[in-house]
Write an enzyme that holds these catalytic residues in place. Structure first.
Site, PDB file in Angstrom:
ATOM      1  N   ARG A 142      -4.531 -35.749  -2.140  1.00 57.91           N
ATOM      2  CA  ARG A 142      -3.629 -35.309  -3.212  1.00 57.91           C
ATOM      3  C   ARG A 142      -3.241 -33.849  -2.991  1.00 57.91           C
ATOM      4  NH1 ARG A 142      -7.139 -36.671  -8.301  1.00 57.91           N
ATOM      5  NH2 ARG A 142      -8.827 -36.654  -6.771  1.00 57.91           N
ATOM      6  N   ARG A 154      -6.198 -23.269   2.110  1.00 57.34           N
ATOM      7  CA  ARG A 154      -5.484 -22.020   1.840  1.00 57.34           C
ATOM      8  C   ARG A 154      -6.430 -20.832   1.724  1.00 57.34           C
ATOM      9  NH1 ARG A 154      -2.619 -24.136  -3.231  1.00 57.34           N
ATOM     10  NH2 ARG A 154      -2.013 -21.953  -3.522  1.00 57.34           N
ATOM     11  N   ASP A 171      -1.219 -30.226  -3.410  1.00 56.97           N
ATOM     12  CA  ASP A 171      -0.904 -29.366  -4.544  1.00 56.97           C
ATOM     13  C   ASP A 171       0.596 -29.089  -4.590  1.00 56.97           C
ATOM     14  OD1 ASP A 171      -1.313 -27.819  -6.755  1.00 56.97           O
ATOM     15  OD2 ASP A 171      -2.440 -26.250  -5.741  1.00 56.97           O
TER      16      ASP A 171
END
Length: 301
Positions: free
Chosen positions: A73, A232, A75
């Protein structure tokens, strides 16, 4: 949500395939994440899942909603070129629409999401739990003049030159199975233990530029799964090494500390792309599906 939410938390027992009277369909897809609030459905927001599920319901002329299960999933703002999902459809519906489903979805879906393969899945396949790894790329431009305007939607600009050799030295300290709590946003009841299989940086030329200044610094990040913000945050820590703000040992020290470090930024999502999802051989899918649902612990804990 984050880069990917696949926490391997304890799950209730499930069948290795769809319910009786249904067939499991694998979808291979891509999307440009800029205009989406991520993959998963959210009330009042545009998401990839909602676009595909709505299109599927319309083109099959079905009164029922068929939910998708996805490999990872993503972002808001994160892109995908190798995303995988599955959906369980009634056998009769698949028989009636299967041959024409790909073309009909292409005519209904918006231009920023494409499904390029639709096929019946083998026994035991689960898009999320059968996966053995996910591979992401994060693209950074460190040209002093900024990002090529034609690349601006999927490349981050870093305003200082990056030393790839230093970043790769730092990356080696993060490989293997660890508790990545320092690089993840915790979720109650979920583990942050992951196996980081691959992490390295390369210089990739950009069309029209032959010098290092005109190239992109591209991180390849592959793991069995990722937790919220993990990719990230990892990239953010290594950028601090690459531009000289922190020593090579810094990302490893953050990992060993086990808590979030205020110096490590979760960098912008638009430089991140899900490139590929790996699955085992068909005969191992069901076994992997069951194993991935068990809560993970590190040896000795």
């Amino acid at each position: 949500m984050g880069d990917e939410v696949n926490d391997c938390a304890e799950q209730p027992p499930v069948k290795d395939g769809p319910a009786d009277g249904y067939v499991r369909i694998r979808l291979d897809l891509a999307y440009q994440g800029a205009e989406f609030s991520g993959w998963a459905r959210q009330r009042g927001r545009r998401t990839v899942q909602e676009e595909i599920e709505t299109a599927l319901q319309i083109v099959t002329r079905s009164a029922e909603h068929y939910p998708l299960t996805v490999a990872g999933r993503t972002d808001a703002g994160v892109h995908a070129r190798g995303q995988v999902a599955h959906v369980d459809l009634p056998v009769e519906l698949w028989a009636a629409h299967g041959e024409k489903l790909l073309r009909r979805l292409a005519g209904r879906l918006p231009a920023d999401v494409r499904i390029y393969r639709v096929a019946e899945a083998p026994y035991g396949f689960d898009a999320r739990f059968s996966a053995i790894w996910r591979r992401y790329a994060y693209r950074v431009a460190d040209h002093p003049g900024g990002v090529d305007p034609l690349l601006r939607g999927h490349v981050l600009w870093h305003d200082r030159p990056l030393d790839i050799e230093r970043m790769n030295a730092a990356a080696k300290l993060l490989l293997g199975e660890h508790d990545f709590a320092a690089y993840c946003k915790k979720r109650e009841g979920a583990t942050t233990i992951r196996t980081l299989l691959e992490l390295h940086w390369d210089r990739v030329p950009v069309d029209g530029y032959a010098t290092q200044e005109g190239s992109l610094a591209v991180a390849t990040v592959r793991a069995d799964a990722f937790c919220h913000n993990m990719v990230r945050a990892l990239v953010g820590a290594m950028l601090l090494v690459g531009d000289g703000h922190r020593p090579v040992e810094f990302p490893g020290e953050v990992l060993a500390g086990g808590v979030r470090n205020s110096a490590v930024n979760v960098i912008r999502p638009y430089g991140l792309t899900l490139e590929e999802v790996g699955y085992p051989a068909d005969e191992l899918l069901a076994e992997r599906n069951r194993a991935a649902r068990r809560m993970r612990t590190l040896p000795g804990t």
